[in-house]
Design a protein around this motif. Sequence first.
Motif, PDB file in Angstrom:
ATOM      1  N   UNK A   1    -124.166 -11.096  66.599  1.00  0.00           N
ATOM      2  CA  UNK A   1    -122.886 -11.009  65.892  1.00  0.00           C
ATOM      3  C   UNK A   1    -123.111 -10.918  64.389  1.00  0.00           C
ATOM      4  N   UNK A   2    -124.064 -11.692  63.902  1.00  0.00           N
ATOM      5  CA  UNK A   2    -124.380 -11.675  62.460  1.00  0.00           C
ATOM      6  C   UNK A   2    -124.924 -10.313  62.035  1.00  0.00           C
ATOM      7  N   UNK A   3    -125.821  -9.720  62.837  1.00  0.00           N
ATOM      8  CA  UNK A   3    -126.377  -8.406  62.499  1.00  0.00           C
ATOM      9  C   UNK A   3    -125.296  -7.327  62.488  1.00  0.00           C
ATOM     10  N   UNK A   4    -124.402  -7.371  63.472  1.00  0.00           N
ATOM     11  CA  UNK A   4    -123.316  -6.387  63.527  1.00  0.00           C
ATOM     12  C   UNK A   4    -122.369  -6.549  62.342  1.00  0.00           C
ATOM     13  N   UNK A   5    -122.086  -7.783  62.010  1.00  0.00           N
ATOM     14  CA  UNK A   5    -121.195  -8.032  60.868  1.00  0.00           C
ATOM     15  C   UNK A   5    -121.807  -7.521  59.574  1.00  0.00           C
ATOM     16  N   UNK A   6    -123.093  -7.776  59.376  1.00  0.00           N
ATOM     17  CA  UNK A   6    -123.764  -7.317  58.157  1.00  0.00           C
ATOM     18  C   UNK A   6    -123.814  -5.794  58.094  1.00  0.00           C
ATOM     19  N   UNK A   7    -124.009  -5.141  59.247  1.00  0.00           N
ATOM     20  CA  UNK A   7    -124.004  -3.675  59.263  1.00  0.00           C
ATOM     21  C   UNK A   7    -122.633  -3.145  58.860  1.00  0.00           C
ATOM     22  N   UNK A   8    -121.585  -3.778  59.352  1.00  0.00           N
ATOM     23  CA  UNK A   8    -120.225  -3.369  58.982  1.00  0.00           C
ATOM     24  C   UNK A   8    -119.988  -3.592  57.495  1.00  0.00           C
ATOM     25  N   UNK A   9    -120.441  -4.728  56.975  1.00  0.00           N
ATOM     26  CA  UNK A   9    -120.282  -5.028  55.547  1.00  0.00           C
ATOM     27  C   UNK A   9    -121.025  -3.994  54.690  1.00  0.00           C
ATOM     28  N   UNK A  10    -122.207  -3.573  55.119  1.00  0.00           N
ATOM     29  CA  UNK A  10    -122.960  -2.579  54.350  1.00  0.00           C
ATOM     30  C   UNK A  10    -122.176  -1.269  54.234  1.00  0.00           C
ATOM     31  N   UNK A  11    -121.521  -0.900  55.302  1.00  0.00           N
ATOM     32  CA  UNK A  11    -120.739   0.345  55.269  1.00  0.00           C
ATOM     33  C   UNK A  11    -119.520   0.220  54.372  1.00  0.00           C
ATOM     34  N   UNK A  12    -118.954  -0.976  54.286  1.00  0.00           N
ATOM     35  CA  UNK A  12    -117.721  -1.167  53.530  1.00  0.00           C
ATOM     36  C   UNK A  12    -117.950  -1.613  52.088  1.00  0.00           C
ATOM     37  N   UNK A  13    -119.184  -1.963  51.750  1.00  0.00           N
ATOM     38  CA  UNK A  13    -119.465  -2.469  50.405  1.00  0.00           C
ATOM     39  C   UNK A  13    -119.114  -1.417  49.365  1.00  0.00           C
ATOM     40  N   UNK A  14    -118.248  -1.779  48.439  1.00  0.00           N
ATOM     41  CA  UNK A  14    -117.734  -0.826  47.462  1.00  0.00           C
ATOM     42  C   UNK A  14    -118.716  -0.550  46.330  1.00  0.00           C
ATOM     43  N   UNK A  15    -119.430  -1.566  45.883  1.00  0.00           N
ATOM     44  CA  UNK A  15    -120.338  -1.419  44.748  1.00  0.00           C
ATOM     45  C   UNK A  15    -121.765  -1.697  45.208  1.00  0.00           C
TER      46      UNK A  15
ATOM     47  N   UNK B   1    -110.542 -12.939  44.784  1.00  0.00           N
ATOM     48  CA  UNK B   1    -111.145 -12.283  43.619  1.00  0.00           C
ATOM     49  C   UNK B   1    -112.243 -11.304  44.032  1.00  0.00           C
ATOM     50  N   UNK B   2    -112.981 -11.658  45.068  1.00  0.00           N
ATOM     51  CA  UNK B   2    -114.169 -10.895  45.444  1.00  0.00           C
ATOM     52  C   UNK B   2    -113.838  -9.602  46.177  1.00  0.00           C
ATOM     53  N   UNK B   3    -112.842  -9.623  47.040  1.00  0.00           N
ATOM     54  CA  UNK B   3    -112.526  -8.437  47.848  1.00  0.00           C
ATOM     55  C   UNK B   3    -112.258  -7.187  47.003  1.00  0.00           C
ATOM     56  N   UNK B   4    -111.483  -7.271  45.916  1.00  0.00           N
ATOM     57  CA  UNK B   4    -111.256  -6.057  45.126  1.00  0.00           C
ATOM     58  C   UNK B   4    -112.527  -5.499  44.491  1.00  0.00           C
ATOM     59  N   UNK B   5    -113.514  -6.344  44.258  1.00  0.00           N
ATOM     60  CA  UNK B   5    -114.768  -5.913  43.642  1.00  0.00           C
ATOM     61  C   UNK B   5    -115.723  -5.343  44.691  1.00  0.00           C
ATOM     62  N   UNK B   6    -115.883  -6.078  45.783  1.00  0.00           N
ATOM     63  CA  UNK B   6    -116.874  -5.715  46.797  1.00  0.00           C
ATOM     64  C   UNK B   6    -116.317  -4.825  47.898  1.00  0.00           C
ATOM     65  N   UNK B   7    -115.011  -4.906  48.131  1.00  0.00           N
ATOM     66  CA  UNK B   7    -114.438  -4.219  49.283  1.00  0.00           C
ATOM     67  C   UNK B   7    -114.584  -5.021  50.560  1.00  0.00           C
ATOM     68  N   UNK B   8    -115.239  -6.166  50.495  1.00  0.00           N
ATOM     69  CA  UNK B   8    -115.468  -7.063  51.628  1.00  0.00           C
ATOM     70  C   UNK B   8    -115.335  -8.501  51.135  1.00  0.00           C
ATOM     71  N   UNK B   9    -115.122  -9.451  52.054  1.00  0.00           N
ATOM     72  CA  UNK B   9    -115.183 -10.855  51.634  1.00  0.00           C
ATOM     73  C   UNK B   9    -116.616 -11.259  51.360  1.00  0.00           C
ATOM     74  N   UNK B  10    -116.808 -12.441  50.842  1.00  0.00           N
ATOM     75  CA  UNK B  10    -118.166 -12.948  50.672  1.00  0.00           C
ATOM     76  C   UNK B  10    -118.880 -12.892  52.015  1.00  0.00           C
ATOM     77  N   UNK B  11    -120.027 -12.226  52.086  1.00  0.00           N
ATOM     78  CA  UNK B  11    -120.712 -12.062  53.374  1.00  0.00           C
ATOM     79  C   UNK B  11    -121.617 -13.230  53.749  1.00  0.00           C
ATOM     80  N   UNK B  12    -121.702 -14.225  52.888  1.00  0.00           N
ATOM     81  CA  UNK B  12    -122.628 -15.336  53.120  1.00  0.00           C
ATOM     82  C   UNK B  12    -122.220 -16.170  54.327  1.00  0.00           C
TER      83      UNK B  12
END
Length: 209
Positions: A8-22, A135-146
């Motif tokens: 689940x963590x690997x899939x989530x990180x892959x999705x975050x990589x695709x959505x990362x804005x910066x 604050x983070x979502x508008x910058x990253x396009x994703x929530x904090x991925x930690x």
Amino acid sequence: MNAPQQLRRRLQRAWYRRRLRDPAYRFLLGDASPEQAVAIDCETTSLDAAACELIAVAAIPIEGDRLLMHSALELLIKPQTAMRTDAIAIHQLRAMDVAKGQNIDDALCALLEFIGPRPLVGYYIDFDLSVLNRYVRPILGIPLPNPTIDVSGMYFDRKIGRIPQRPVNLGFDHMLRELQLPVFRQHDPFNDALMAALCYVKLRHIRRL
């Protein structure tokens, strides 16, 4: 972390990589050492996570059983709106105290660089994450991925096996005293991050309370 959680963590990180804005923040999706974490606490202009402004953040690195106090991060942030009196009564930060604080953009940049991909530790950390993610979502396009670790949840898990039919007292003071840890003044961001870090380190080595 068991196999389904790892997947689940690997899939989530892959999705975050695709959505990362910066792409400059791709480091947030890196691999942290399993012995590393960061205890974090935020203070705000009000108690409404959906509308308040961030005014203070403290973050303390954890490495194994060591708290790296000399490397701790403390930020004061100048808000754009007035602070509510009920919030001031809790954290005791007045308008004059934060008037010379950083602007939010600089503070967020410093915070993200500081935490990197390390897990975030806190006491009832969902409030802090709700505020930070606004604050983070508008910058990253994703929530904090930690990954996040709530010490109240750790305490509950270790307590419930012994007294499954009774409510569990998750008050910060109560937890700290039962774990024989020092109790400092709460709602000071550094103190709260420190106490959460102490709870985390001790609870890692306890299976049942």
